[in-house]
Design an enzyme around this catalytic site. Sequence first.
Site, PDB file in Angstrom:
ATOM      1  N   SER A  11       0.715  -1.247   0.019  1.00  0.00           N
ATOM      2  CA  SER A  11      -0.136  -0.042  -0.084  1.00  0.00           C
ATOM      3  C   SER A  11       0.903   1.058   0.010  1.00  0.00           C
ATOM      4  CB  SER A  11      -0.986  -0.082   1.317  1.00  0.00           C
ATOM      5  OG  SER A  11      -0.103  -0.149   2.365  1.00  0.00           O
ATOM      6  N   TYR A  42      -4.233   0.381   3.346  1.00  0.00           N
ATOM      7  CA  TYR A  42      -5.290  -0.271   3.169  1.00  0.00           C
ATOM      8  C   TYR A  42      -6.055  -1.032   4.546  1.00  0.00           C
ATOM      9  CZ  TYR A  42      -3.594  -1.008  -1.685  1.00  0.00           C
ATOM     10  OH  TYR A  42      -3.246  -0.881  -2.803  1.00  0.00           O
ATOM     11  N   CYS A  73       2.383  -6.704   1.928  1.00  0.00           N
ATOM     12  CA  CYS A  73       1.751  -6.023   2.599  1.00  0.00           C
ATOM     13  C   CYS A  73       0.974  -7.195   3.123  1.00  0.00           C
ATOM     14  CB  CYS A  73       0.766  -5.077   1.669  1.00  0.00           C
ATOM     15  SG  CYS A  73      -0.540  -4.332   2.457  1.00  0.00           S
ATOM     16  N   THR A  75      -2.074  -6.747   4.889  1.00  0.00           N
ATOM     17  CA  THR A  75      -3.238  -6.698   4.586  1.00  0.00           C
ATOM     18  C   THR A  75      -3.668  -7.155   3.215  1.00  0.00           C
ATOM     19  OG1 THR A  75      -3.160  -4.578   5.900  1.00  0.00           O
ATOM     20  CG2 THR A  75      -5.209  -4.886   4.904  1.00  0.00           C
ATOM     21  N   THR A 185       3.778  -4.864   7.695  1.00  0.00           N
ATOM     22  CA  THR A 185       5.113  -4.296   7.079  1.00  0.00           C
ATOM     23  C   THR A 185       6.003  -3.366   8.153  1.00  0.00           C
ATOM     24  OG1 THR A 185       3.995  -2.864   5.549  1.00  0.00           O
ATOM     25  CG2 THR A 185       4.562  -4.958   4.965  1.00  0.00           C
TER      26      THR A 185
END
Length: 273
Positions: A11, A42, A73, A75, A185
């Site tokens: 993101s 995100y 990422c 998410t 992250t």
Amino acid sequence: MRPLPIGVFDSGVGGLTVLRALQAALPHESFLYLGDTARLPYGTKSADTISRYAHQATRALVERGIKLLVVACNTASAVACDDLRAHFPGIPVLGVVEPGARAAVRASKRGRIAVIGTEGTIKGGAYTRAIAREDGAAVVVGRACPLFVALAEEGWTDGPIPTAIAHAYLDDLVDDVDTLVLGCTHFPLLSSVIAAVAGSRVAIVDSADTTAAAALELLDRADLRASEVDTTPTRTRVPVRLLATDGPERFARVGSRFLGLTLHADAVEIVDL
Ligand code: DGL
């Protein structure tokens, strides 16, 4: 012909912590990194929106030519990896959740594991499912820690403020666990504070290194690894091409801390998804 790069997307700048581990594990590879900075975070968005963004980011990388996609990422990995595999069957897709879950099970002595991440990562339960696939008897507790994302981006990674926030998030969470997974992250930047608050009996697991090891394994299996002879000499080689959807200055400034290298805004190409 120039060998294709590995595509990495996040993101924003958080995935640069994963890129750093990938570069260390795969020094002969080149990388194409995309940070969807126009639409971050995100972690607070719905699963449908995260999935749509992940598709668009993947398409942008696939169109430019990549041989492997690393969804750097948590998410997006938690929500969209299976979908991405179904929609882009020609490209192997590696997320950070499975390698993180594997590392957690390896690190845990009593099978009591806590996972921290964004709201989107924790809500969907992807880590809980991935850990259960590795060890059906493991007990997993999760907690969203969204303020850690902002602290990492601000560079407030030690001192009284992050320590107080870490106590508020973690004190009761780590009571009865032996392993804590940094399922975002951004969190490796706060690992000293998190480790200090969690205490020495709790092992801290970060999925970046295990994701890099999984990428290496996957490339070997698919016979896709760049060899030394494939790569042009280091002095002319551009090992990372950086793309972002907004704010090259901020990307370079904040991203430098995440990558551990100075980035320059003029090296960040702005793209529209
Ligand atoms: N990169 C995201 C993750 O690992 C954190 C930032 C965001 O919410 O977009 O979950």
